[in-house]
Design a protein around this motif. Structure first.
Motif, PDB file in Angstrom:
ATOM      1  N   ILE A  44       0.936  -1.181   0.021  1.00 36.52           N
ATOM      2  CA  ILE A  44       0.148  -0.113   0.106  1.00 36.52           C
ATOM      3  C   ILE A  44       0.989   1.196  -0.080  1.00 36.52           C
ATOM      4  N   ARG A  45       0.516   2.277  -0.988  1.00 37.34           N
ATOM      5  CA  ARG A  45       0.966   3.514  -1.142  1.00 37.34           C
ATOM      6  C   ARG A  45      -0.013   4.518  -1.079  1.00 37.34           C
ATOM      7  N   LEU A  46      -0.027   5.518  -0.168  1.00 34.40           N
ATOM      8  CA  LEU A  46      -1.007   6.518  -0.293  1.00 34.40           C
ATOM      9  C   LEU A  46      -0.403   7.826  -0.526  1.00 34.40           C
ATOM     10  N   LEU A  47      -0.595   8.497  -1.520  1.00 35.68           N
ATOM     11  CA  LEU A  47       0.026   9.854  -1.776  1.00 35.68           C
ATOM     12  C   LEU A  47      -0.997  10.936  -1.313  1.00 35.68           C
ATOM     13  N   VAL A  48      -0.345  11.473  -0.443  1.00 31.14           N
ATOM     14  CA  VAL A  48      -0.987  13.026   0.156  1.00 31.14           C
ATOM     15  C   VAL A  48      -0.362  14.036  -0.420  1.00 31.14           C
ATOM     16  N   GLU A  49      -1.114  14.913  -1.160  1.00 29.87           N
ATOM     17  CA  GLU A  49      -0.694  15.981  -1.599  1.00 29.87           C
ATOM     18  C   GLU A  49      -0.912  17.514  -1.007  1.00 29.87           C
ATOM     19  N   ILE A  50      -0.156  18.106  -0.555  1.00 31.23           N
ATOM     20  CA  ILE A  50      -0.129  19.372   0.214  1.00 31.23           C
ATOM     21  C   ILE A  50       0.738  20.420  -0.377  1.00 31.23           C
ATOM     22  N   GLY A  51       0.271  21.718   0.051  1.00 27.05           N
ATOM     23  CA  GLY A  51       0.821  22.971  -0.505  1.00 27.05           C
ATOM     24  C   GLY A  51       1.678  23.639   0.599  1.00 27.05           C
ATOM     25  N   PRO A  52       2.400  24.815   0.234  1.00 24.50           N
ATOM     26  CA  PRO A  52       3.232  25.331   1.192  1.00 24.50           C
ATOM     27  C   PRO A  52       2.586  26.117   2.446  1.00 24.50           C
ATOM     28  N   GLU A  53       1.198  26.185   1.987  1.00 21.26           N
ATOM     29  CA  GLU A  53       0.409  26.885   3.040  1.00 21.26           C
ATOM     30  C   GLU A  53      -0.030  25.997   4.293  1.00 21.26           C
ATOM     31  N   HIS A  54       0.385  24.623   4.120  1.00 20.90           N
ATOM     32  CA  HIS A  54       0.017  23.599   4.960  1.00 20.90           C
ATOM     33  C   HIS A  54       1.488  23.387   5.937  1.00 20.90           C
ATOM     34  N   ASP A  55       2.556  24.065   5.807  1.00 22.33           N
ATOM     35  CA  ASP A  55       3.595  23.699   6.444  1.00 22.33           C
ATOM     36  C   ASP A  55       3.663  23.691   7.857  1.00 22.33           C
ATOM     37  N   ASP A  56       2.984  24.747   8.263  1.00 20.23           N
ATOM     38  CA  ASP A  56       2.941  24.781   9.989  1.00 20.23           C
ATOM     39  C   ASP A  56       2.000  23.800  10.346  1.00 20.23           C
ATOM     40  N   LEU A  57       0.750  23.398   9.836  1.00 18.50           N
ATOM     41  CA  LEU A  57       0.033  22.594  10.158  1.00 18.50           C
ATOM     42  C   LEU A  57       0.446  21.175  10.123  1.00 18.50           C
ATOM     43  N   TRP A  58       1.249  20.798   9.148  1.00 18.56           N
ATOM     44  CA  TRP A  58       1.908  19.627   9.078  1.00 18.56           C
ATOM     45  C   TRP A  58       3.190  19.505   9.647  1.00 18.56           C
ATOM     46  N   LYS A  59       3.886  20.542  10.001  1.00 22.45           N
ATOM     47  CA  LYS A  59       4.979  20.538  10.797  1.00 22.45           C
ATOM     48  C   LYS A  59       6.145  19.989   9.935  1.00 22.45           C
ATOM     49  N   VAL A  60       6.284  20.621   8.914  1.00 21.46           N
ATOM     50  CA  VAL A  60       7.284  20.118   7.662  1.00 21.46           C
ATOM     51  C   VAL A  60       8.603  20.624   8.447  1.00 21.46           C
ATOM     52  N   THR A  61       9.490  19.725   8.435  1.00 21.65           N
ATOM     53  CA  THR A  61      10.871  19.766   8.861  1.00 21.65           C
ATOM     54  C   THR A  61      11.562  20.796   8.289  1.00 21.65           C
ATOM     55  N   LEU A  62      12.810  21.293   8.974  1.00 18.43           N
ATOM     56  CA  LEU A  62      13.819  22.150   8.249  1.00 18.43           C
ATOM     57  C   LEU A  62      14.405  21.700   6.995  1.00 18.43           C
ATOM     58  N   PRO A  63      14.871  20.388   7.064  1.00 21.04           N
ATOM     59  CA  PRO A  63      15.171  19.607   5.826  1.00 21.04           C
ATOM     60  C   PRO A  63      14.101  19.335   4.692  1.00 21.04           C
ATOM     61  N   LYS A  64      12.881  19.636   5.033  1.00 19.69           N
ATOM     62  CA  LYS A  64      11.909  19.039   4.292  1.00 19.69           C
ATOM     63  C   LYS A  64      11.943  17.484   4.094  1.00 19.69           C
TER      64      LYS A  64
END
Length: 384
Positions: A280-300
């Motif tokens: 199983i693979r689930l592709l989740v597509e987000i945008g830059p506006e979701h960075d804080d909500l998804w807590k995207v890390t410094l190295p991305k």
């Protein structure tokens, strides 16, 4: 009460940033992000293992004049500004943190020119910053350069022996092909040791035997698309550079750029090592506006699943696991497979990419109901 200014220690801050979750692969990808954000069409990476060793990342993007390059060497430059939709930047620290992480001696040089002719080179040396205890860099002006930017990392984190260095570059190649698959498919060229990298998309129905389910929109313009791998294959393009089990789970893409390429983001997904789980693979597509909500890390190279998405994604995950289990159990006869080869997979599942099926999804206002109907038909096909 009094207000007291507490200044950060320059060298200590840089050391903390360069160690903040980076790996060599993630650091190189971060440098490529900067080049893409600068409009680069061709990005060339070259590793020279002679002497101290140098890893060079060169692009043909917009380049920077003296003032812009100097500002770019500031930690957290551009912080608080709104990112463009195609901007892969995050905190404004990527170039400095990534380059210092990659350098065993803590030194790198950025050379850039906004037009062919004259440019500027700036060197950041961690040892000099520590000695001066100030945010200082060395700048050289009026250099003869062509338009674009080049980052030279001195003493890079790569083995010095040719055989080991080649193995390290091969692993880096796989990571970059997966991370920037969408950009490579869109015309970007990344050269590694003079060889052009081909895209390696892990979440696409174009892979042999891959089954895709309908995309589901989530709140906040987030979209998730499930994929199920074939039960048996030896095709490395399907398995991925790290293998089937490592790439199972969630693939989070930010502006098409892979942030996560496998793993379960803290969610339960069947027994570890089970065949269904690993397919199983689930592709989740987000945008830059979701960075804080998804807590995207410094190295991305990582993120945290927001609480608001846990329930809907768990329901979808259970549905996909169930379908993968049915797929494994199906044993359709040869005659049926031949009669339905265009609409059905060999494992007895309806192809979501079939034109008629796609048309039904386009005309339906309830995608989930259509998906449930197809699952019922697949179950009947299995019983037959």
């Amino acid at each position: 009460m009094s207000l007291i200014e507490v200044l950060p220690h320059p060298a200590g801050t840089l050391v903390a940033l360069s160690g903040g979750g980076y790996t060599p692969h993630a650091a190189v990808a971060d440098l490529i992000d900067n080049a893409i954000s600068a409009g680069a069409k061709v990005i060339s990476l070259h590793l020279d293992i002679s002497g101290e060793g140098v890893l060079s990342v060169e692009d043909d993007g917009r380049g920077m004049d003296q003032e812009t390059l100097t500002e770019a060497m500031r930690v957290s430059t551009g912080w608080g500004t709104v990112r463009a939709d195609d901007d892969l930047g995050r905190f404004g620290t990527g170039m400095k943190a990534a380059a210092l992480h990659l350098s065993e001696v803590g030194r790198f040089t950025v050379s850039s020119a906004a037009a062919d002719g004259t440019g500027t080179a700036i060197t950041m040396d961690l040892r000099q910053i520590e000695k001066e205890d100030r945010w200082v860099v060395h700048r050289e002006d009026r250099m003869s350069l062509k338009r674009g930017t080049r980052v030279d990392i001195i003493g890079p984190l790569f083995p010095r022996r040719q055989e080991e260095a080649s193995a390290g570059l091969m692993a880096l190649s796989g990571h970059l092909r997966v991370t920037f698959a969408a950009q490579l498919q869109g015309g970007l060229k990344i050269m590694l040791q003079g060889k052009s990298l081909e895209p390696w998309a892990l979440c696409t129905s174009d892979l042999p035997g891959m089954t895709s389910m309908s995309s589901r929109p989530l709140k906040g313009r987030v979209r998730v698309t499930p994929f199920i791998l074939p039960t048996d294959t030896e095709d490395p393009m399907v398995e991925g550079p790290l293998g089937r089990q490592a790439h199972a789970g969630f693939h989070v893409h930010r502006n098409g750029r892979a942030i996560v390429s496998g793993g379960w983001l803290g969610m339960s997904a069947g027994k570890r090592g089970s065949g269904e789980r690993n397919r199983i693979r689930l592709l989740v597509e987000i945008g830059p506006e979701h960075d804080d909500l998804w807590k995207v890390t410094l190295p991305k190279s990582g993120c945290t699943l927001p609480q608001m998405y846990r329930k809907p994604l768990k329901l979808l995950l259970d549905e996909v696991l169930s379908r993968a289990g049915r797929q494994r159990a199906v044993r359709t006869d040869v005659g049926t497979r031949r009669r339905n080869r265009e609409a059905w997979t060999n494992d007895g599942l309806i192809r979501r990419e079939h034109p008629l099926v796609k048309k039904v999804f386009e005309l339906s206002s309830d995608v989930a109901a259509v998906e449930q109907l197809l699952a019922v038909l697949e179950g009947g096909h299995q019983d037959g």
